[in-house]
Design a protein around this motif. Sequence first.
Motif, mmCIF file in Angstrom:
data_model
loop_
_atom_site.group_PDB
_atom_site.id
_atom_site.type_symbol
_atom_site.label_atom_id
_atom_site.label_comp_id
_atom_site.label_asym_id
_atom_site.label_seq_id
_atom_site.Cartn_x
_atom_site.Cartn_y
_atom_site.Cartn_z
ATOM 1 N N MET A 1 -2.930 1.371 21.099
ATOM 2 C CA MET A 1 -2.752 -0.057 21.061
ATOM 3 C C MET A 1 -2.976 -0.758 22.542
ATOM 4 O O MET A 1 -2.657 0.022 23.520
ATOM 5 N N ARG A 2 -3.545 -1.652 22.890
ATOM 6 C CA ARG A 2 -3.794 -2.237 24.056
ATOM 7 C C ARG A 2 -2.471 -2.926 24.742
ATOM 8 O O ARG A 2 -1.934 -3.432 24.173
ATOM 9 N N LYS A 3 -2.527 -2.501 26.148
ATOM 10 C CA LYS A 3 -1.246 -2.974 26.757
ATOM 11 C C LYS A 3 -1.468 -4.455 27.284
ATOM 12 O O LYS A 3 -2.927 -4.974 27.439
ATOM 13 N N ILE A 4 -0.760 -5.382 27.039
ATOM 14 C CA ILE A 4 -0.962 -6.875 27.236
ATOM 15 C C ILE A 4 -0.504 -7.076 28.563
ATOM 16 O O ILE A 4 0.580 -6.833 29.013
ATOM 17 N N ASN A 5 -1.102 -7.941 29.391
ATOM 18 C CA ASN A 5 -1.045 -8.411 30.647
ATOM 19 C C ASN A 5 0.185 -9.361 30.764
ATOM 20 O O ASN A 5 0.212 -10.263 29.717
ATOM 21 N N PRO A 6 1.116 -9.257 31.387
ATOM 22 C CA PRO A 6 2.388 -10.198 31.130
ATOM 23 C C PRO A 6 2.119 -11.691 31.275
ATOM 24 O O PRO A 6 2.854 -12.427 30.942
ATOM 25 N N GLU A 8 -0.421 -13.142 30.030
ATOM 26 C CA GLU A 8 -1.242 -13.464 29.111
ATOM 27 C C GLU A 8 -0.224 -14.190 28.118
ATOM 28 O O GLU A 8 0.927 -13.720 28.119
ATOM 29 N N THR A 9 -0.650 -15.061 27.417
ATOM 30 C CA THR A 9 0.185 -15.752 26.176
ATOM 31 C C THR A 9 -0.033 -14.586 25.096
ATOM 32 O O THR A 9 -1.133 -14.292 24.832
ATOM 33 N N VAL A 10 1.172 -14.312 24.572
ATOM 34 C CA VAL A 10 1.131 -13.450 23.470
ATOM 35 C C VAL A 10 1.602 -14.086 22.215
ATOM 36 O O VAL A 10 2.504 -14.892 22.150
ATOM 37 N N TYR A 11 0.677 -14.010 21.056
ATOM 38 C CA TYR A 11 1.072 -14.683 19.775
ATOM 39 C C TYR A 11 1.560 -13.548 18.655
ATOM 40 O O TYR A 11 0.966 -12.303 18.867
ATOM 41 N N LYS A 12 2.413 -13.617 17.674
ATOM 42 C CA LYS A 12 2.754 -12.865 17.037
ATOM 43 C C LYS A 12 2.207 -13.144 15.623
ATOM 44 O O LYS A 12 2.184 -14.311 15.277
ATOM 45 N N THR A 34 5.705 -2.965 18.292
ATOM 46 C CA THR A 34 5.383 -3.678 19.323
ATOM 47 C C THR A 34 6.275 -3.594 20.421
ATOM 48 O O THR A 34 7.418 -3.094 20.357
ATOM 49 N N ASP A 35 6.050 -3.877 21.678
ATOM 50 C CA ASP A 35 6.764 -3.656 22.810
ATOM 51 C C ASP A 35 8.083 -4.356 22.932
ATOM 52 O O ASP A 35 9.063 -3.662 23.548
ATOM 53 N N GLU A 36 8.456 -5.379 22.119
ATOM 54 C CA GLU A 36 9.922 -5.860 21.995
ATOM 55 C C GLU A 36 11.051 -5.153 21.523
ATOM 56 O O GLU A 36 11.891 -5.389 21.577
ATOM 57 N N TYR A 68 2.253 -7.879 14.351
ATOM 58 C CA TYR A 68 1.550 -7.270 15.550
ATOM 59 C C TYR A 68 1.476 -8.401 16.589
ATOM 60 O O TYR A 68 1.712 -9.506 16.281
ATOM 61 N N ASN A 69 1.058 -7.936 17.808
ATOM 62 C CA ASN A 69 1.139 -9.184 18.741
ATOM 63 C C ASN A 69 -0.684 -9.145 19.361
ATOM 64 O O ASN A 69 -1.349 -8.067 19.204
#
Length: 74
Positions: A1-6, A8-12, A34-36, A68-69
């Motif tokens: 799983m790729r880490k998301i840059n804080p 960046e806009t994240v879509y679920k 997911t990270d949440e 997934y995000n």
Amino acid sequence: MRKINPEETVYKYYTSIRIEYGDTLWDIAKETMTDEYNSTAEYVEVLKKMNSLDSDDIQAGQYLIVAYNDTEFK
């Protein structure tokens, strides 16, 4: 799983996965969490609610909805 840059806009999003022989709800939760979520146990409960499951029992051939995000708008 790729880490998301804080920044960046994240879509679920939601997708359906097919249960294979030997899969467990806990293994699927570990792979798709997911990270949440704070723990696998917490996400297992979310999966059960999302899929109207009364227990952790799943069967090969069954389909589950998982979240997934992604940073891409689809």
